[in-house]
Design a protein around this motif. Sequence first.
Motif, PDB file in Angstrom:
ATOM      1  N   LEU A 196       3.880  -1.574  -6.019  1.00 33.05           N
ATOM      2  CA  LEU A 196       3.260  -2.333  -4.937  1.00 33.05           C
ATOM      3  C   LEU A 196       1.917  -1.732  -4.526  1.00 33.05           C
ATOM      4  O   LEU A 196       0.871  -2.366  -4.623  1.00 33.05           O
ATOM      5  CB  LEU A 196       4.208  -2.370  -3.734  1.00 33.05           C
ATOM      6  CG  LEU A 196       3.721  -3.076  -2.477  1.00 33.05           C
ATOM      7  CD1 LEU A 196       3.475  -4.561  -2.752  1.00 33.05           C
ATOM      8  CD2 LEU A 196       4.734  -2.909  -1.343  1.00 33.05           C
ATOM      9  N   SER A 197       1.948  -0.491  -4.050  1.00 31.45           N
ATOM     10  CA  SER A 197       0.744   0.203  -3.622  1.00 31.45           C
ATOM     11  C   SER A 197       1.083   1.673  -3.466  1.00 31.45           C
ATOM     12  O   SER A 197       2.233   2.028  -3.180  1.00 31.45           O
ATOM     13  CB  SER A 197       0.252  -0.365  -2.277  1.00 31.45           C
ATOM     14  OG  SER A 197      -0.977   0.208  -1.887  1.00 31.45           O
ATOM     15  N   SER A 198       0.102   2.539  -3.673  1.00 35.29           N
ATOM     16  CA  SER A 198       0.326   3.982  -3.583  1.00 35.29           C
ATOM     17  C   SER A 198      -0.413   4.557  -2.387  1.00 35.29           C
ATOM     18  O   SER A 198      -1.485   4.080  -2.006  1.00 35.29           O
ATOM     19  CB  SER A 198      -0.150   4.683  -4.869  1.00 35.29           C
ATOM     20  OG  SER A 198       0.705   4.388  -5.954  1.00 35.29           O
ATOM     21  N   GLU A 199       0.151   5.604  -1.828  1.00 33.33           N
ATOM     22  CA  GLU A 199      -0.376   6.209  -0.610  1.00 33.33           C
ATOM     23  C   GLU A 199      -1.607   7.070  -0.890  1.00 33.33           C
ATOM     24  O   GLU A 199      -1.552   8.003  -1.681  1.00 33.33           O
ATOM     25  CB  GLU A 199       0.711   7.063   0.041  1.00 33.33           C
ATOM     26  CG  GLU A 199       0.295   7.711   1.347  1.00 33.33           C
ATOM     27  CD  GLU A 199       1.402   8.548   1.952  1.00 33.33           C
ATOM     28  OE1 GLU A 199       1.544   8.534   3.181  1.00 33.33           O
ATOM     29  OE2 GLU A 199       2.133   9.226   1.193  1.00 33.33           O
ATOM     30  N   LEU A 200      -2.697   6.779  -0.215  1.00 35.23           N
ATOM     31  CA  LEU A 200      -3.897   7.611  -0.244  1.00 35.23           C
ATOM     32  C   LEU A 200      -3.962   8.393   1.054  1.00 35.23           C
ATOM     33  O   LEU A 200      -4.208   7.834   2.120  1.00 35.23           O
ATOM     34  CB  LEU A 200      -5.153   6.753  -0.403  1.00 35.23           C
ATOM     35  CG  LEU A 200      -6.497   7.470  -0.200  1.00 35.23           C
ATOM     36  CD1 LEU A 200      -6.668   8.598  -1.208  1.00 35.23           C
ATOM     37  CD2 LEU A 200      -7.654   6.496  -0.285  1.00 35.23           C
ATOM     38  N   GLN A 201      -3.716   9.690   0.972  1.00 33.34           N
ATOM     39  CA  GLN A 201      -3.690  10.514   2.169  1.00 33.34           C
ATOM     40  C   GLN A 201      -5.035  11.155   2.476  1.00 33.34           C
ATOM     41  O   GLN A 201      -5.395  11.306   3.634  1.00 33.34           O
ATOM     42  CB  GLN A 201      -2.623  11.602   2.018  1.00 33.34           C
ATOM     43  CG  GLN A 201      -1.206  11.057   1.934  1.00 33.34           C
ATOM     44  CD  GLN A 201      -0.170  12.154   1.786  1.00 33.34           C
ATOM     45  OE1 GLN A 201      -0.480  13.248   1.301  1.00 33.34           O
ATOM     46  NE2 GLN A 201       1.053  11.880   2.184  1.00 33.34           N
ATOM     47  N   ASP A 202      -5.762  11.558   1.441  1.00 32.10           N
ATOM     48  CA  ASP A 202      -7.025  12.242   1.670  1.00 32.10           C
ATOM     49  C   ASP A 202      -7.940  12.003   0.480  1.00 32.10           C
ATOM     50  O   ASP A 202      -7.471  11.757  -0.641  1.00 32.10           O
ATOM     51  CB  ASP A 202      -6.797  13.739   1.874  1.00 32.10           C
ATOM     52  CG  ASP A 202      -7.974  14.423   2.550  1.00 32.10           C
ATOM     53  OD1 ASP A 202      -8.686  13.754   3.324  1.00 32.10           O
ATOM     54  OD2 ASP A 202      -8.198  15.613   2.302  1.00 32.10           O
TER      55      ASP A 202
END
Length: 382
Positions: free
Chosen positions: A310-316
């Motif tokens: 679905l979508s991946s987490e971009l933290q920094d």
Amino acid sequence: MRISGYRTLTTVHEWGRPVGDANGVYADGNVPVPIVLVDTDEGITGVGLGPHAHLDTVFAAIEGEDPRGVTALYDRMLRQTFKAGHAGAVFGAIGALDTALWDIKARAAGEPLWRLLGGRDRLVPAYASGLDIGLTDEELVSLYQVYGERGLRAAKLKGGLDLDHDRRRLALVHEVLTEAGHGSRPGLMLDVNESWTRKQAVRHVCELERTMDLTWIEEPVRRWDAEGLATVGRGIRASVATGENLTGLEQFRPLLAAGAVDVVQTAAVWGITHFLRVSALAHAHDLPVSPIGTTPIGLLHAATSVPNHLSSELQDLCPPVGVSVDLTVEHGAFVLGDSPGLGVAIDEDAISARVPYETVAAGTPNVRPEYAGRRLLSASIP
């Protein structure tokens, strides 16, 4: 080719801002990052990210083996911890070694891992996640403006301690991303890190949904509470996301069987083989998957090869000290490069020059507060 040994390093991710969640905050923004390097007799070294717990025990299952037999070696590592179990930090150590083996396999083939795994497109859709509960409103707005400039149109905020606080901040980010998207509606998610009871979760999310559209609520109750997560899911409009803290398919099966999860998550620290297996299990239930914590990008490569990402987490936007990655963020997506393997390079001299940080300390997100899930009134924000 044979696996000849391993080495460990601990670097630090310097976020430049407080980071954390409902359980605690790294006030100085300096978060320890454990790294495992796996060496071979042909001079190829693989990079993995994860705990160093019981590495000697786990490594015994793969020492002297051909690293290219990754999935079989993954099962050997699971069997190696049969009596003590493979949950928690031990599972993270297995995941770190597994990621390093995939890195070696792709480096030996001279291909980026996303290509070796069968990915067709190097672009991985992303959503913004600032680990932002410790930020002021002004800092929050400034942070998500940066994400908006990179084309991100969905965001996940940390919350769960004060409903009015969460509502206000979700509205602020909604405004920022709407402006960045020239009027298009952004996606909004809220992660409360297991800080509510079942009834609190339904009541609080329903209250938020009176004025806004939430894409998902993440970990509204305890990670293993299949009945509770299903109850929350039936009582709200938003999807329920969970899974980042689950280890092993045996922990996912009860949740999927109970219809307790709508967005299946896995943590980057658990490794690539685990993600691929969880993705297949979720796909069999017609559910999407969404990786959590994508430093230093192992699951991004794997996400290109599964049909239900679905979508991946971009933290920094910046990697940890001494770590460089062949990766850019453009138009709301991670763009993977062509470097063989993960595309991760480690500067051991830069890392060794750093002062080590404690990996577990009271008041950080690693330690669950005494009254988590037992609060009658709103709690103070870290």
